[in-house]
Design a protein around this motif. Sequence first.
Motif, PDB file in Angstrom:
ATOM      1  N   ASP A 104       0.768  -1.323  -0.124  1.00  0.00           N
ATOM      2  CA  ASP A 104      -0.132  -0.090   0.018  1.00  0.00           C
ATOM      3  C   ASP A 104       0.783   1.341  -0.137  1.00  0.00           C
ATOM      4  O   ASP A 104       0.444   2.260  -0.346  1.00  0.00           O
ATOM      5  N   TYR A 105       2.208   1.073   0.424  1.00  0.00           N
ATOM      6  CA  TYR A 105       2.814   2.406   0.512  1.00  0.00           C
ATOM      7  C   TYR A 105       3.277   3.163  -0.792  1.00  0.00           C
ATOM      8  O   TYR A 105       3.601   4.170  -1.072  1.00  0.00           O
ATOM      9  N   VAL A 106       2.936   2.103  -2.086  1.00  0.00           N
ATOM     10  CA  VAL A 106       3.357   2.751  -3.424  1.00  0.00           C
ATOM     11  C   VAL A 106       2.266   3.715  -3.729  1.00  0.00           C
ATOM     12  O   VAL A 106       2.443   4.811  -4.388  1.00  0.00           O
ATOM     13  N   TYR A 107       1.170   3.600  -2.875  1.00  0.00           N
ATOM     14  CA  TYR A 107       0.197   4.763  -3.199  1.00  0.00           C
ATOM     15  C   TYR A 107       0.420   6.281  -2.431  1.00  0.00           C
ATOM     16  O   TYR A 107       0.333   7.117  -2.954  1.00  0.00           O
ATOM     17  N   ASP A 116      -8.352   2.477  -4.843  1.00  0.00           N
ATOM     18  CA  ASP A 116      -8.346   1.632  -6.036  1.00  0.00           C
ATOM     19  C   ASP A 116      -7.071   1.546  -6.786  1.00  0.00           C
ATOM     20  O   ASP A 116      -6.106   2.498  -6.646  1.00  0.00           O
ATOM     21  N   GLU A 117      -6.894   0.677  -7.541  1.00  0.00           N
ATOM     22  CA  GLU A 117      -5.626   0.108  -8.478  1.00  0.00           C
ATOM     23  C   GLU A 117      -5.411   1.249  -9.246  1.00  0.00           C
ATOM     24  O   GLU A 117      -4.474   1.568  -9.902  1.00  0.00           O
ATOM     25  N   SER A 118      -6.330   2.200  -9.628  1.00  0.00           N
ATOM     26  CA  SER A 118      -6.148   3.208 -10.776  1.00  0.00           C
ATOM     27  C   SER A 118      -5.457   4.441 -10.107  1.00  0.00           C
ATOM     28  O   SER A 118      -5.116   5.414 -10.798  1.00  0.00           O
ATOM     29  N   GLU A 212      -1.508  -7.657 -14.174  1.00  0.00           N
ATOM     30  CA  GLU A 212      -2.636  -6.886 -13.647  1.00  0.00           C
ATOM     31  C   GLU A 212      -2.291  -6.554 -12.108  1.00  0.00           C
ATOM     32  O   GLU A 212      -1.670  -7.395 -11.722  1.00  0.00           O
ATOM     33  N   ILE A 213      -2.594  -5.285 -11.729  1.00  0.00           N
ATOM     34  CA  ILE A 213      -2.281  -5.051 -10.241  1.00  0.00           C
ATOM     35  C   ILE A 213      -3.692  -5.178  -9.538  1.00  0.00           C
ATOM     36  O   ILE A 213      -4.708  -4.606 -10.005  1.00  0.00           O
ATOM     37  N   TYR A 214      -3.595  -5.815  -8.286  1.00  0.00           N
ATOM     38  CA  TYR A 214      -4.702  -5.982  -7.453  1.00  0.00           C
ATOM     39  C   TYR A 214      -4.356  -5.532  -6.024  1.00  0.00           C
ATOM     40  O   TYR A 214      -3.231  -5.697  -5.514  1.00  0.00           O
ATOM     41  N   ASN A 215      -5.228  -4.819  -5.160  1.00  0.00           N
ATOM     42  CA  ASN A 215      -5.152  -4.603  -3.801  1.00  0.00           C
ATOM     43  C   ASN A 215      -5.629  -6.017  -3.310  1.00  0.00           C
ATOM     44  O   ASN A 215      -6.654  -6.468  -3.466  1.00  0.00           O
ATOM     45  N   ARG A 260      -6.395   2.892   3.288  1.00  0.00           N
ATOM     46  CA  ARG A 260      -7.762   2.296   2.968  1.00  0.00           C
ATOM     47  C   ARG A 260      -7.667   1.554   1.615  1.00  0.00           C
ATOM     48  O   ARG A 260      -7.897   2.341   0.501  1.00  0.00           O
ATOM     49  N   LEU A 261      -7.304   0.396   1.418  1.00  0.00           N
ATOM     50  CA  LEU A 261      -7.371  -0.334   0.408  1.00  0.00           C
ATOM     51  C   LEU A 261      -8.693  -0.698  -0.342  1.00  0.00           C
ATOM     52  O   LEU A 261      -9.536  -1.322   0.590  1.00  0.00           O
ATOM     53  N   ASP A 262      -9.297  -0.218  -1.470  1.00  0.00           N
ATOM     54  CA  ASP A 262     -10.271  -0.900  -2.078  1.00  0.00           C
ATOM     55  C   ASP A 262     -10.189  -2.117  -2.457  1.00  0.00           C
ATOM     56  O   ASP A 262      -9.400  -2.286  -3.478  1.00  0.00           O
ATOM     57  N   LEU A 263     -11.029  -3.196  -2.246  1.00  0.00           N
ATOM     58  CA  LEU A 263     -10.775  -4.620  -2.547  1.00  0.00           C
ATOM     59  C   LEU A 263     -11.685  -5.030  -3.772  1.00  0.00           C
ATOM     60  O   LEU A 263     -11.776  -6.229  -4.038  1.00  0.00           O
ATOM     61  N   HIS A 264     -12.527  -4.163  -4.374  1.00  0.00           N
ATOM     62  CA  HIS A 264     -13.622  -4.556  -5.259  1.00  0.00           C
ATOM     63  C   HIS A 264     -13.045  -5.150  -6.512  1.00  0.00           C
ATOM     64  O   HIS A 264     -13.620  -6.514  -6.881  1.00  0.00           O
ATOM     65  N   LYS A 265     -11.822  -4.800  -6.828  1.00  0.00           N
ATOM     66  CA  LYS A 265     -11.291  -5.461  -8.343  1.00  0.00           C
ATOM     67  C   LYS A 265     -11.024  -6.717  -8.115  1.00  0.00           C
ATOM     68  O   LYS A 265     -11.204  -7.755  -8.688  1.00  0.00           O
TER      69      LYS A 265
END
Length: 298
Positions: A104-107, A116-118, A212-215, A260-265
Motif C-alpha cells: 500500500d506504501y506505493v500509493y 483503488d488500483e487506478s 494486472e495489479i490488485y489490492n 484504506r485499500l479498495d478491494l472490489h477489483k
Amino acid sequence: MINVLVTGADGQLGSHLKQWGAQMPDIRIIPLTRRQLDICQTDRFAQYLKLYWPDYVINAAAYTDVEKAEENQDTAFNINAHALEGLGAMCKKYQIPIVHISTDYVYHATDNAPIDESRPANPKGVYARSKYAGEQLLLKSGAPSLIIRTSWLYSTRGKNFVLTMLELAKTKKSIRVVDDQIGSPTYAKDLAQAILHIIRKSAVERIPWQGEIYNYANEGYTSWWGFAQKIFELKGIKIDVQAISSSEYPSRVERPTNSRLDLHKIVRTWQVPVRHWEIALREMLSEYRDKRKMPWQR
Ligand SMILES: NC(=O)c1ccc[n+]([C@@H]2O[C@H](COP(=O)([O-])OP(=O)(O)OC[C@H]3O[C@@H](n4cnc5c(N)ncnc54)[C@H](OP(=O)(O)O)[C@@H]3O)[C@@H](O)[C@H]2O)c1
C-alpha cells in the motif's frame, strides 16, 4: 497437480503459503528459502526453474525493514527492484506466470477515500520507492505476471505489529501508539489463501496473466492505535494504550496516513474470500502460542 515455486519461503507470507499449500490436494509448494535462493541471483533462479519446471512462481521474498531501508538503499533496491528484472526475464523466457507482492506504501494517498488500483503511485521513502520500482521492472519484463498490493501484514511468526505489542505488554504498563494512520491489518494466512485461490482458478480455467495489479487486505479499517486496542482486548491484557499522532512517533520515513485499500477489483475478478480484520486477528491470536509465558500467565 499445480506446482508452485515460492521464494522467501521462511518469511511471514512464505510460511503461510507452505502451510496452505500443504492442505490443498491439487497444489504442491516448492519452497525456497533465502539460503537456497537469493532472488538477486538470476542464474540460480533459472537453475531452479529448470530443475522443477513449476507451473507458477510466487515471489514472497523482499527487503521489508522500512526504517533500515533508509540507510541500506542499495540492498533494498537490489532485492525489491533489480531482482525483479531477473525474475521477470526468466519467467518470460520460460513462460511461467509469476505473482509478485507489493505494498500500500506505493500509493501514499493524501486524502481519506478508499484507494483503488487506478490511483497514481506516489511512493515516499526508500522502501516504497524500491517496491514501486520492482513492480515497474516486472511489468516491463513482459513476463506473465500478477501483482498484489497488500497492507499491514502480520503473522504468528516474524517481525510484525501484533507480536511487538504482545512483547511490549510483558514489560510496560502504558504504551503510545499512532492514531492518525488508517489501514487494514492483514493476516498473512489470508493473503496466502487468496494467492493460492487465484492460482488454482487460473490453472483450472486457463486464465492468462498480463501484468494486472490488485489490492488485497482484510476487510475493514482501523488505526494502529485501534489495532493495538483490539489485540489487547482479545488477549484480555490490561494496558494503557495512549493515542499519539505520527509527528510524535520518531521515524525516518514519512508513513502514509491513508492506507484504506479498495478491494472490489480482486473480489470481482477472482471471487477471493475476504474476512474482516478483527475475525482474522482473533484466529491468529488463537493460533499463536508464545513459547515464553506472559507475566499474567505465570
Ligand atoms: N510486512 C508488511 O507489513 C507488509 C506490508 C505490505 C506489503 N508487504 C509485502 O509483502 C511481501 C511479504 O512480506 P512478509 O511480511 O512476508 O516479509 P518477511 O516476513 O520479511 O519475509 C521476507 C522473506 O524474504 C527473504 N529475503 C530477503 N532478501 C532475500 C533475497 N535477496 N533472496 C531471497 N529471499 C530474501 C527474507 O529472509 P531473511 O529474513 O533471512 O532476510 C524473508 O524470509 C513482501 O513483498 C512485502 O514487501 C509486507
